[in-house]
Write a protein that holds these residues in place. Structure first.
Motif, PDB file in Angstrom:
ATOM      1  N   ILE A 192       0.827  -1.207   0.000  1.00 11.62           N
ATOM      2  CA  ILE A 192       0.000   0.000   0.000  1.00 11.62           C
ATOM      3  C   ILE A 192       0.862   1.258   0.000  1.00 11.62           C
ATOM      4  O   ILE A 192       0.540   2.259  -0.641  1.00 11.62           O
ATOM      5  CB  ILE A 192      -0.937   0.007   1.226  1.00 11.62           C
ATOM      6  N   ALA A 193       2.000   1.200   0.716  1.00  9.65           N
ATOM      7  CA  ALA A 193       2.877   2.369   0.851  1.00  9.65           C
ATOM      8  C   ALA A 193       3.425   2.849  -0.486  1.00  9.65           C
ATOM      9  O   ALA A 193       3.761   4.031  -0.643  1.00  9.65           O
ATOM     10  CB  ALA A 193       4.029   2.049   1.803  1.00  9.65           C
ATOM     11  N   ILE A 194       3.527   1.958  -1.472  1.00  7.40           N
ATOM     12  CA  ILE A 194       4.022   2.340  -2.795  1.00  7.40           C
ATOM     13  C   ILE A 194       3.083   3.359  -3.434  1.00  7.40           C
ATOM     14  O   ILE A 194       3.513   4.271  -4.136  1.00  7.40           O
ATOM     15  CB  ILE A 194       4.161   1.101  -3.703  1.00  7.40           C
ATOM     16  N   PHE A 195       1.795   3.236  -3.143  1.00  8.43           N
ATOM     17  CA  PHE A 195       0.782   4.081  -3.769  1.00  8.43           C
ATOM     18  C   PHE A 195       0.243   5.159  -2.836  1.00  8.43           C
ATOM     19  O   PHE A 195      -0.155   6.241  -3.289  1.00  8.43           O
ATOM     20  CB  PHE A 195      -0.376   3.210  -4.272  1.00  8.43           C
ATOM     21  N   SER A 196       0.205   4.865  -1.531  1.00  4.97           N
ATOM     22  CA  SER A 196      -0.321   5.846  -0.572  1.00  4.97           C
ATOM     23  C   SER A 196       0.393   5.696   0.771  1.00  4.97           C
ATOM     24  O   SER A 196       0.019   4.846   1.580  1.00  4.97           O
ATOM     25  CB  SER A 196      -1.832   5.671  -0.388  1.00  4.97           C
ATOM     26  N   ARG A 197       1.383   6.523   0.976  1.00  7.62           N
ATOM     27  CA  ARG A 197       2.128   6.468   2.228  1.00  7.62           C
ATOM     28  C   ARG A 197       1.229   6.829   3.411  1.00  7.62           C
ATOM     29  O   ARG A 197       1.366   6.273   4.509  1.00  7.62           O
ATOM     30  CB  ARG A 197       3.324   7.413   2.151  1.00  7.62           C
ATOM     31  N   GLU A 198       0.300   7.753   3.177  1.00  6.29           N
ATOM     32  CA  GLU A 198      -0.608   8.183   4.241  1.00  6.29           C
ATOM     33  C   GLU A 198      -1.452   7.019   4.756  1.00  6.29           C
ATOM     34  O   GLU A 198      -1.612   6.815   5.971  1.00  6.29           O
ATOM     35  CB  GLU A 198      -1.513   9.298   3.728  1.00  6.29           C
ATOM     36  N   LYS A 199      -1.996   6.216   3.845  1.00 11.05           N
ATOM     37  CA  LYS A 199      -2.812   5.070   4.245  1.00 11.05           C
ATOM     38  C   LYS A 199      -1.966   4.007   4.945  1.00 11.05           C
ATOM     39  O   LYS A 199      -2.420   3.360   5.894  1.00 11.05           O
ATOM     40  CB  LYS A 199      -3.506   4.471   3.022  1.00 11.05           C
ATOM     41  N   ALA A 200      -0.724   3.833   4.452  1.00 16.90           N
ATOM     42  CA  ALA A 200       0.161   2.851   5.076  1.00 16.90           C
ATOM     43  C   ALA A 200       0.513   3.266   6.500  1.00 16.90           C
ATOM     44  O   ALA A 200       0.532   2.432   7.414  1.00 16.90           O
ATOM     45  CB  ALA A 200       1.424   2.692   4.241  1.00 16.90           C
ATOM     46  N   LEU A 201       0.762   4.558   6.708  1.00 16.00           N
ATOM     47  CA  LEU A 201       1.075   5.047   8.055  1.00 16.00           C
ATOM     48  C   LEU A 201      -0.120   4.904   8.984  1.00 16.00           C
ATOM     49  O   LEU A 201       0.044   4.635  10.178  1.00 16.00           O
ATOM     50  CB  LEU A 201       1.526   6.508   7.993  1.00 16.00           C
ATOM     51  N   LEU A 202      -1.308   5.061   8.435  1.00 20.65           N
ATOM     52  CA  LEU A 202      -2.523   4.869   9.237  1.00 20.65           C
ATOM     53  C   LEU A 202      -2.612   3.407   9.686  1.00 20.65           C
ATOM     54  O   LEU A 202      -2.961   3.110  10.835  1.00 20.65           O
ATOM     55  CB  LEU A 202      -3.758   5.241   8.418  1.00 20.65           C
ATOM     56  N   GLY A 203      -2.257   2.490   8.778  1.00 18.10           N
ATOM     57  CA  GLY A 203      -2.251   1.076   9.126  1.00 18.10           C
ATOM     58  C   GLY A 203      -1.221   0.759  10.196  1.00 18.10           C
ATOM     59  O   GLY A 203      -1.480  -0.044  11.101  1.00 18.10           O
ATOM     60  N   VAL A 204      -0.057   1.394  10.117  1.00 24.63           N
ATOM     61  CA  VAL A 204       0.980   1.211  11.134  1.00 24.63           C
ATOM     62  C   VAL A 204       0.484   1.720  12.478  1.00 24.63           C
ATOM     63  O   VAL A 204       0.713   1.091  13.520  1.00 24.63           O
ATOM     64  CB  VAL A 204       2.279   1.950  10.728  1.00 24.63           C
ATOM     65  N   HIS A 205      -0.200   2.865  12.457  1.00 24.13           N
ATOM     66  CA  HIS A 205      -0.756   3.431  13.692  1.00 24.13           C
ATOM     67  C   HIS A 205      -1.700   2.424  14.359  1.00 24.13           C
ATOM     68  O   HIS A 205      -1.645   2.221  15.584  1.00 24.13           O
ATOM     69  CB  HIS A 205      -1.503   4.724  13.370  1.00 24.13           C
ATOM     70  N   GLU A 206      -2.530   1.770  13.565  1.00 31.49           N
ATOM     71  CA  GLU A 206      -3.475   0.782  14.106  1.00 31.49           C
ATOM     72  C   GLU A 206      -2.739  -0.422  14.685  1.00 31.49           C
ATOM     73  O   GLU A 206      -3.122  -0.961  15.734  1.00 31.49           O
ATOM     74  CB  GLU A 206      -4.437   0.333  12.999  1.00 31.49           C
ATOM     75  N   ILE A 207      -1.668  -0.835  14.016  1.00 33.39           N
ATOM     76  CA  ILE A 207      -0.870  -1.951  14.519  1.00 33.39           C
ATOM     77  C   ILE A 207      -0.239  -1.597  15.858  1.00 33.39           C
ATOM     78  O   ILE A 207      -0.288  -2.377  16.817  1.00 33.39           O
ATOM     79  CB  ILE A 207       0.226  -2.343  13.512  1.00 33.39           C
ATOM     80  N   LEU A 208       0.366  -0.421  15.931  1.00 35.27           N
ATOM     81  CA  LEU A 208       1.033  -0.006  17.164  1.00 35.27           C
ATOM     82  C   LEU A 208       0.046   0.125  18.320  1.00 35.27           C
ATOM     83  O   LEU A 208       0.367  -0.223  19.460  1.00 35.27           O
ATOM     84  CB  LEU A 208       1.783   1.311  16.938  1.00 35.27           C
ATOM     85  N   ARG A 209      -1.157   0.596  18.026  1.00 34.62           N
ATOM     86  CA  ARG A 209      -2.194   0.668  19.058  1.00 34.62           C
ATOM     87  C   ARG A 209      -2.573  -0.735  19.534  1.00 34.62           C
ATOM     88  O   ARG A 209      -2.760  -0.979  20.727  1.00 34.62           O
ATOM     89  CB  ARG A 209      -3.433   1.381  18.513  1.00 34.62           C
ATOM     90  N   SER A 210      -2.682  -1.663  18.584  1.00 31.41           N
ATOM     91  CA  SER A 210      -3.131  -3.016  18.922  1.00 31.41           C
ATOM     92  C   SER A 210      -2.119  -3.782  19.768  1.00 31.41           C
ATOM     93  O   SER A 210      -2.491  -4.695  20.507  1.00 31.41           O
ATOM     94  CB  SER A 210      -3.435  -3.805  17.648  1.00 31.41           C
ATOM     95  N   ILE A 211      -0.826  -3.414  19.659  1.00 29.95           N
ATOM     96  CA  ILE A 211       0.197  -4.101  20.458  1.00 29.95           C
ATOM     97  C   ILE A 211       0.609  -3.267  21.678  1.00 29.95           C
ATOM     98  O   ILE A 211       1.616  -3.564  22.331  1.00 29.95           O
ATOM     99  CB  ILE A 211       1.435  -4.456  19.612  1.00 29.95           C
ATOM    100  N   ASN A 212      -0.172  -2.224  21.955  1.00 27.76           N
ATOM    101  CA  ASN A 212       0.062  -1.364  23.125  1.00 27.76           C
ATOM    102  C   ASN A 212       1.467  -0.768  23.138  1.00 27.76           C
ATOM    103  O   ASN A 212       2.169  -0.777  24.164  1.00 27.76           O
ATOM    104  CB  ASN A 212      -0.167  -2.163  24.420  1.00 27.76           C
ATOM    105  N   ALA A 213       1.872  -0.242  22.000  1.00 32.14           N
ATOM    106  CA  ALA A 213       3.176   0.415  21.899  1.00 32.14           C
ATOM    107  C   ALA A 213       3.182   1.681  22.753  1.00 32.14           C
ATOM    108  O   ALA A 213       2.131   2.317  22.948  1.00 32.14           O
ATOM    109  CB  ALA A 213       3.479   0.768  20.452  1.00 32.14           C
ATOM    110  N   PRO A 214       4.338   2.061  23.286  1.00 31.79           N
ATOM    111  CA  PRO A 214       4.424   3.294  24.079  1.00 31.79           C
ATOM    112  C   PRO A 214       3.965   4.502  23.253  1.00 31.79           C
ATOM    113  O   PRO A 214       4.172   4.548  22.037  1.00 31.79           O
ATOM    114  CB  PRO A 214       5.917   3.390  24.407  1.00 31.79           C
ATOM    115  N   GLU A 215       3.374   5.469  23.928  1.00 27.82           N
ATOM    116  CA  GLU A 215       2.824   6.643  23.244  1.00 27.82           C
ATOM    117  C   GLU A 215       3.884   7.396  22.434  1.00 27.82           C
ATOM    118  O   GLU A 215       3.599   7.881  21.349  1.00 27.82           O
ATOM    119  CB  GLU A 215       2.161   7.582  24.259  1.00 27.82           C
ATOM    120  N   HIS A 216       5.103   7.500  22.978  1.00 23.11           N
ATOM    121  CA  HIS A 216       6.117   8.271  22.253  1.00 23.11           C
ATOM    122  C   HIS A 216       6.530   7.569  20.958  1.00 23.11           C
ATOM    123  O   HIS A 216       6.881   8.230  19.971  1.00 23.11           O
ATOM    124  CB  HIS A 216       7.347   8.534  23.137  1.00 23.11           C
ATOM    125  N   VAL A 217       6.444   6.240  20.935  1.00 22.29           N
ATOM    126  CA  VAL A 217       6.758   5.498  19.708  1.00 22.29           C
ATOM    127  C   VAL A 217       5.644   5.707  18.682  1.00 22.29           C
ATOM    128  O   VAL A 217       5.905   5.911  17.490  1.00 22.29           O
ATOM    129  CB  VAL A 217       6.933   3.995  20.009  1.00 22.29           C
TER     130      VAL A 217
END
Length: 248
Positions: A192-217
């Motif tokens: 997805i990042a090849i075509f839309s970096r914004e959408k890919a970053l949104l997906g990463v945000h969801e992943i980090l939330r789901s694994i309870n990543a620290p807020e600063h990360v």
């Protein structure tokens, strides 16, 4: 076992599907200077063992002799065709051969050169306990690495100050939460990042939330603010020289 089976199947199928694109581009790379279309890149793999990573060449011959490891978007070593290759990550496709061989995995911390891994803190050394990968969380977050380093007087120092600390944090998070489902999600987001970096970053945000990543990360991974120099994980010192050990 599932991860290796997935790697074998996906890399074999990927090489076949990518061949209609790779073969013509390989010919064009050869045509521009009559040299090999491949760059054999020495990298540090699992358990700190060296291996040879295969990349589709995007730079002039002997570019690695310059002593500079990090590549800015305006690096004059990149050929005109190389800019296209890097834009669409075609140089990563040949690394499917490394996955097939077992040197790499589809998903895992990106492999680095020995000069860089020698600077790793003891905490960062954990990144070398697993197979390196073609993609991971940081590959998506820092897909614009060349642009970040553009205009920097010393790309290697800038990399170690601005990119490496967060890259290592994200790599460590991946290792701690590694799963087959996470690998599938990251493979999808990389595409997805090849075509839309914004959408890919949104997906990463969801992943980090789901694994309870620290807020600063999570904040760093959103990439909404300018990057600032920070120490790498396991250190309280910012790298200030190309060959200076940040925790000595």
């Amino acid at each position: 076992m599932i991860k290796r089976l997935f790697d074998l199947t996906a890399s074999a199928v990927g090489l076949v599907l990518a061949s209609p694109v790779l073969v013509p581009v390989m010919f064009l790379v050869w045509l521009q200077d009559k040299h090999s279309p491949f760059y054999i890149a020495p990298r540090v793999g699992r358990n700190e063992l060296p291996f040879k990573m295969i990349k589709l060449r995007s730079m002039v011959i002997n570019a690695d002799k310059s002593g500079i490891d990090s590549t800015a978007a305006n690096d004059n070593r990149i050929t005109a065709l190389g800019q296209f290759i890097r834009r669409y990550k075609l140089d990563e496709l040949t690394q499917l051969w490394n996955v097939l061989k077992g040197d790499m995995s589809l998903v895992g911390p990106r492999p680095n050169v020995k000069r860089e891994t020698d600077l790793y803190t003891p905490v960062e050394k954990k990144l070398l306990r697993v197979k390196p990968g073609i993609t991971d969380i940081s590959s998506i977050v820092f897909s614009d690495e060349g642009d970040i380093l553009k205009g920097q007087p010393d790309p290697d120092i800038a990399y170690n100050q601005l990119i490496r600390p967060s890259k290592s944090l994200l790599g460590l998070l991946y290792i701690e939460n590694q799963s087959f489902s996470l690998d599938l999600r990251l493979c999808f987001l990389t595409f997805i990042a090849i075509f839309s970096r914004e959408k890919a970053l949104l997906g990463v945000h969801e992943i980090l939330r789901s694994i309870n990543a620290p807020e600063h990360v999570i904040w760093i991974a959103q990439r909404r603010q300018a990057l600032v120099p920070t120490p790498p994980p396991g250190s309280d010192r910012i790298v200030t020289s190309r060959d200076g050990n940040p925790f000595a």
